[in-house]
Write an enzyme that holds these catalytic residues in place. Structure first.
Site, PDB file in Angstrom:
ATOM      1  N   ASP A   7       4.579  31.646  81.179  1.00 17.32           N
ATOM      2  CA  ASP A   7       3.776  31.590  82.386  1.00 17.32           C
ATOM      3  C   ASP A   7       4.573  30.769  83.399  1.00 17.32           C
ATOM      4  OD1 ASP A   7       1.349  31.694  84.042  1.00 17.32           O
ATOM      5  OD2 ASP A   7       1.172  29.571  83.530  1.00 17.32           O
ATOM      6  N   ASP A   9       3.121  28.974  86.850  1.00 17.51           N
ATOM      7  CA  ASP A   9       2.400  27.815  87.399  1.00 17.51           C
ATOM      8  C   ASP A   9       1.768  26.997  86.280  1.00 17.51           C
ATOM      9  OD1 ASP A   9       1.813  28.535  90.647  1.00 17.51           O
ATOM     10  OD2 ASP A   9       2.327  30.198  89.331  1.00 17.51           O
ATOM     11  N   ASP A 170      -0.379  27.608  79.695  1.00 20.13           N
ATOM     12  CA  ASP A 170      -1.099  26.347  79.889  1.00 20.13           C
ATOM     13  C   ASP A 170      -2.600  26.507  80.044  1.00 20.13           C
ATOM     14  OD1 ASP A 170      -1.567  25.710  83.273  1.00 20.13           O
ATOM     15  OD2 ASP A 170      -0.476  27.474  82.597  1.00 20.13           O
TER      16      ASP A 170
END
Length: 221
Positions: A7, A9, A170
């Protein structure tokens, strides 16, 4: 070949301050206050532009913020594109970890719910674009995370093997995408959720990019 999918961001880079600034620009353009905080609201920033606008207009007392959210979302993207890397920084050790994986022959990909054009601009500005064999954004396909096809196509386009892949993320969106795709997921603990990501029962937790191989290698056949 083994494939490590990231991922963007909140996983590779802390983009929260620039995202929050773009949302606040929308509020101030309407004569309101900049109601989002880059630290306290970082968790919302990593859930997308519309989530930030909903939170902000809720704080400003709009009972039904949906029309304002849809009207301002394109403006938010414009603000963000114009100042995409003012405060954004890669997390410590990320570049070295990418280089170690590349040196041993792993295929690398980015699977993000950020629009593809913005994602490509950002990784180029951060100097890491050449590390990745594929980058898929929110608008690359008709679907996006947590739909498994978004993750599967990221692996395929990077030249990886779906059975020898891992997703580093995240949020619960990353966890859901990995679960739906039957791919192991590692969640970072240095994002805004910290150690709380453990409640999502990922295959592994990453506290530092220095430990990346030790965490992912047991998950890669």
């Amino acid at each position: 070949m083994r494939c490590v999918v990231f991922d963007l961001d909140g996983t590779l880079a802390d983009t929260s301050a620039d995202l929050i600034a773009a949302a606040n620009a929308c509020f101030t353009a309407r004569g309101a206050q900049a109601v989002l905080d880059p630290v306290a609201d970082a968790r919302t920033a990593f859930r997308g532009g519309r989530a930030m606008l909903r939170l902000g207009y809720g704080r400003l007392g709009h009972g039904d913020p949906a029309p304002l959210v849809e009207a301002d979302y394109p403006r938010l993207l414009e603000h963000y594109a114009g100042a995409i890397d003012v405060h954004t920084r890669l997390y410590p050790g990320a570049v070295a970890a990418l280089d170690r994986l590349a040196a041993r022959g792993d295929r690398l990909a980015i699977c993000t719910n950020k629009p593809e054009g913005l994602a490509r601009t950002l990784v180029a500005r951060l100097g890491i674009a050449d590390r990745f064999h594929a980058l898929l954004g929110a608008d690359t396909l008709p679907v996006r995370k947590p739909d498994p096809e978004h993750l599967w196509q990221s692996i395929d386009r990077a030249g990886g093997d779906r059975a020898r892949a891992v997703l580093i993320g995240d949020t619960e969106t990353d966890r859901g995408a990995a679960r739906n795709a039957s791919v192991p997921c590692v969640l970072v603990t240095f994002g805004p959720d910290g150690d709380r990501v453990a409640v999502q029962a990922p295959a592994g937790l990453l506290q530092s990019y220095d430990d990346l191989e030790a965490v992912i290698d047991p998950l890669l056949p």
